[in-house]
Design an enzyme around this catalytic site. Structure first.
Site, mmCIF file in Angstrom:
data_model
loop_
_atom_site.group_PDB
_atom_site.id
_atom_site.type_symbol
_atom_site.label_atom_id
_atom_site.label_comp_id
_atom_site.label_asym_id
_atom_site.label_seq_id
_atom_site.Cartn_x
_atom_site.Cartn_y
_atom_site.Cartn_z
ATOM 1 N N GLY A 70 -52.560 46.206 -23.144
ATOM 2 C CA GLY A 70 -51.452 46.881 -22.462
ATOM 3 C C GLY A 70 -51.884 48.219 -21.893
ATOM 4 O O GLY A 70 -51.466 48.615 -20.799
ATOM 5 N N THR A 71 -52.727 48.916 -22.637
ATOM 6 C CA THR A 71 -53.199 50.237 -22.185
ATOM 7 C C THR A 71 -53.922 50.111 -20.846
ATOM 8 O O THR A 71 -53.702 50.915 -19.932
ATOM 9 C CB THR A 71 -54.158 50.839 -23.247
ATOM 10 O OG1 THR A 71 -53.425 50.950 -24.477
ATOM 11 C CG2 THR A 71 -54.669 52.200 -22.834
ATOM 12 N N ASN A 146 -41.332 52.409 -28.102
ATOM 13 C CA ASN A 146 -42.033 51.841 -29.265
ATOM 14 C C ASN A 146 -41.768 52.604 -30.550
ATOM 15 O O ASN A 146 -42.105 52.129 -31.626
ATOM 16 C CB ASN A 146 -43.541 51.780 -28.997
ATOM 17 C CG ASN A 146 -44.110 53.103 -28.576
ATOM 18 O OD1 ASN A 146 -43.776 53.617 -27.505
ATOM 19 N ND2 ASN A 146 -44.957 53.684 -29.400
ATOM 20 N N GLN A 176 -43.266 46.493 -25.339
ATOM 21 C CA GLN A 176 -42.367 46.203 -26.476
ATOM 22 C C GLN A 176 -41.161 45.357 -26.055
ATOM 23 O O GLN A 176 -40.305 45.057 -26.890
ATOM 24 C CB GLN A 176 -41.863 47.520 -27.104
ATOM 25 C CG GLN A 176 -42.947 48.373 -27.734
ATOM 26 C CD GLN A 176 -43.497 47.807 -29.034
ATOM 27 O OE1 GLN A 176 -42.927 46.900 -29.647
ATOM 28 N NE2 GLN A 176 -44.613 48.351 -29.484
ATOM 29 N N SER A 195 -48.556 43.034 -23.314
ATOM 30 C CA SER A 195 -49.673 42.969 -24.256
ATOM 31 C C SER A 195 -49.460 41.800 -25.209
ATOM 32 O O SER A 195 -48.348 41.610 -25.729
ATOM 33 C CB SER A 195 -49.744 44.285 -25.036
ATOM 34 O OG SER A 195 -50.755 44.219 -26.004
ATOM 35 N N HIS A 197 -50.680 41.110 -28.284
ATOM 36 C CA HIS A 197 -50.631 41.216 -29.751
ATOM 37 C C HIS A 197 -49.293 41.690 -30.307
ATOM 38 O O HIS A 197 -49.120 41.807 -31.510
ATOM 39 C CB HIS A 197 -51.792 42.065 -30.276
ATOM 40 C CG HIS A 197 -51.702 43.533 -30.009
ATOM 41 N ND1 HIS A 197 -51.327 44.430 -30.985
ATOM 42 C CD2 HIS A 197 -51.956 44.259 -28.911
ATOM 43 C CE1 HIS A 197 -51.364 45.656 -30.480
ATOM 44 N NE2 HIS A 197 -51.746 45.579 -29.226
ATOM 45 N N CYS A 318 -49.682 54.483 -34.070
ATOM 46 C CA CYS A 318 -50.516 54.353 -32.863
ATOM 47 C C CYS A 318 -51.393 55.581 -32.697
ATOM 48 O O CYS A 318 -52.173 55.679 -31.771
ATOM 49 C CB CYS A 318 -49.740 54.184 -31.564
ATOM 50 S SG CYS A 318 -49.032 52.587 -31.383
HETATM 51 N N1 PLP Z 1 -47.213 50.606 -24.517
HETATM 52 C C1 PLP Z 1 -46.414 50.512 -25.587
HETATM 53 C C2 PLP Z 1 -44.957 50.788 -25.435
HETATM 54 C C3 PLP Z 1 -46.941 50.168 -26.839
HETATM 55 O O1 PLP Z 1 -46.145 50.087 -27.902
HETATM 56 C C4 PLP Z 1 -48.336 49.922 -26.944
HETATM 57 C C5 PLP Z 1 -48.949 49.626 -28.250
HETATM 58 O O2 PLP Z 1 -48.502 50.026 -29.274
HETATM 59 C C6 PLP Z 1 -49.115 50.017 -25.777
HETATM 60 C C7 PLP Z 1 -48.527 50.358 -24.587
HETATM 61 C C8 PLP Z 1 -50.582 49.745 -25.817
HETATM 62 O O3 PLP Z 1 -50.827 48.360 -25.852
HETATM 63 P P1 PLP Z 1 -52.277 47.823 -26.303
HETATM 64 O O4 PLP Z 1 -52.365 48.036 -27.779
HETATM 65 O O5 PLP Z 1 -52.282 46.383 -25.922
HETATM 66 O O6 PLP Z 1 -53.266 48.602 -25.541
#
Ligand code: PLP
Length: 376
Positions: A70-71, A146, A176, A195, A197, A318
């Site tokens: 997701g990042t 999140n 989310q 994302s 996971h 996180c």
């Molecule tokens: N955006 C949100 C709202 C998230 O909760 C998260 C992960 O906790 C991310 C982005 C990042 O996703 P990833 O872990 O797949 O990089």
């Protein structure tokens, strides 16, 4: 062990994992190869793309680029479309967006503008719109927060933003929301990050959904995979597992939504109100219940609960950065440091059971009461 930290990551779907394993052991070829076995994998990736996309968007108008997480999807969107002028986002965003916005400033690309939050964690839409002007190139508003679980109506916000400046590219971090909140993307949303996971997929797989007519520049340059937008040999195993997990998750998305909402309310009803204050609003995602144990440290409670067999998150999940003791998001909702220090994030998956919810409440009450006695 009871696991209530599903907003951080979920247990991979076992059936999706087994199917993907069988697939990858049989079809381990390079999808870019010219021989028939490799070429056939392009069809399999297309199937996965379509399966993920059709759940929330019209395939005639949107397409999907696989990413490593997701990042990466958030970063790809931001660094592709935030241009000279200003870029607007919200104080509730994940660091994948907020840190990228800070970087826009560091690199002299665009002036970041941050819209404040309402008490429940939604963005203040009026104030967000006030930040959008003729020099705004990019706006990013997360779908589901999140930390406290607030839901932003991104379709409505995107329409309002475009009414003010039609040239803006509108992005939403849907990490989310995807697979948890029943909804479909409106045409005003140009880009949407997901994302794997968070819904039974594996860590290391994500996607950026984009409006077809939008030209997305490459983010990783090399062999030209993902139509040249994201080079690197495709993670076929992770992508197929994501496809299978998505099929599974969406097949019960509405029932899960209602059941988990009932569990969230059950958990809240069982918690000792002398100790816990609720931060998450009733209109937020059912999958997150954020509470604060006033005067107690969330981190201490996390370890005490862990010792009793319950895994939970705190407000600053996180982030393993010790300097970030207080959740910025909780402070941005208008809570004081004492409240932010006591935050616990209890997050569910569609696999969470009623028995687990009841036992979690007992453990949380026990550790809360125990720590309070010790603090006296
Ligand atoms: N955006 C949100 C709202 C998230 O909760 C998260 C992960 O906790 C991310 C982005 C990042 O996703 P990833 O872990 O797949 O990089």
């Amino acid at each position: 062990m009871i696991y209530l930290d599903n907003a951080a990551t979920t247990k991979p779907s076992e059936s999706a994992f087994a199917r993907a394993t069988a697939f990858a052991m049989d079809k381990y070829y390079n999808p870019s190869a010219l021989y028939a076995e490799g070429y056939a994998l392009q069809g399999e990736l297309k199937k996965a793309r379509s399966a993920l996309l059709c759940k929330i968007a019209d395939e005639a108008s949107f397409e999907l680029v696989f990413t490593s997480c997701g990042t990466e999807a958030d970063n790809h969107a931001i660094f592709s479309f935030a241009k000279r002028g200003n870029a607007v986002t919200t104080a509730g965003e994940h660091s994948a967006v907020l840190s990228a916005f800070a970087e826009l400033k560091n690199r002299g690309i665009a002036e970041p503008r941050i819209a404040p939050l309402e008490k429940d964690g939604r963005v203040n839409v009026e104030k967000l719109l006030a930040l959008v002007d003729e020099k705004t190139t990019f706006v990013s508003v997360m779908q589901v927060n999140n930390e406290v679980g607030a839901i932003n109506d991104i379709n409505k916000i995107a329409k309002l933003v475009k009414a003010k400046n039609p040239r803006v590219i509108f992005h939403s971090d849907g990490v989310q929301g995807y697979g948890k909140i029943p909804f479909r993307l409106a045409k005003e949303v140009d880009l949407y990050s997901v994302s794997a996971h968070k819904i039974g997929g594996l860590k290391g797989v994500g996607a950026l959904i984009k409006r077809k007519s939008l030209v997305l520049p490459p983010y990783i340059i090399g062999g030209g995979q993902e139509s040249g937008r994201r080079s690197g040999t495709e993670n076929v195993f992770g992508i197929k597992q994501f496809e299978y997990a998505t099929e599974e998750k969406f097949s019960t998305i509405r029932e899960d939504f209602e059941r988990i909402r009932a569990y969230r309310e059950l958990l809240w009803s069982l918690l000792d109100k002398e100790i816990f204050t609720r931060l998450s609003g009733e209109d937020g995602t059912p999958y997150i219940l954020s509470v604060s144990a006033l005067g107690l440290r969330g981190e201490t409670l996390l370890h005490m609960a862990n010792d009793k067999g319950l895994i939970i998150g705190t407000g600053s999940a996180c982030s393993s950065n010790a300097k970030r003791r207080y959740s910025k998001v909780v402070l941005a909702c208008g809570y004081d440091e004492k409240t932010a220090d006591g935050v616990l994030r209890l997050s569910f998956s569609h696999k969470t059971t009623e028995e687990e919810v009841k036992r979690s409440a007992e453990i949380l009450n026990e550790v809360g009461q125990d720590l309070r006695r010790r603090m006296k």
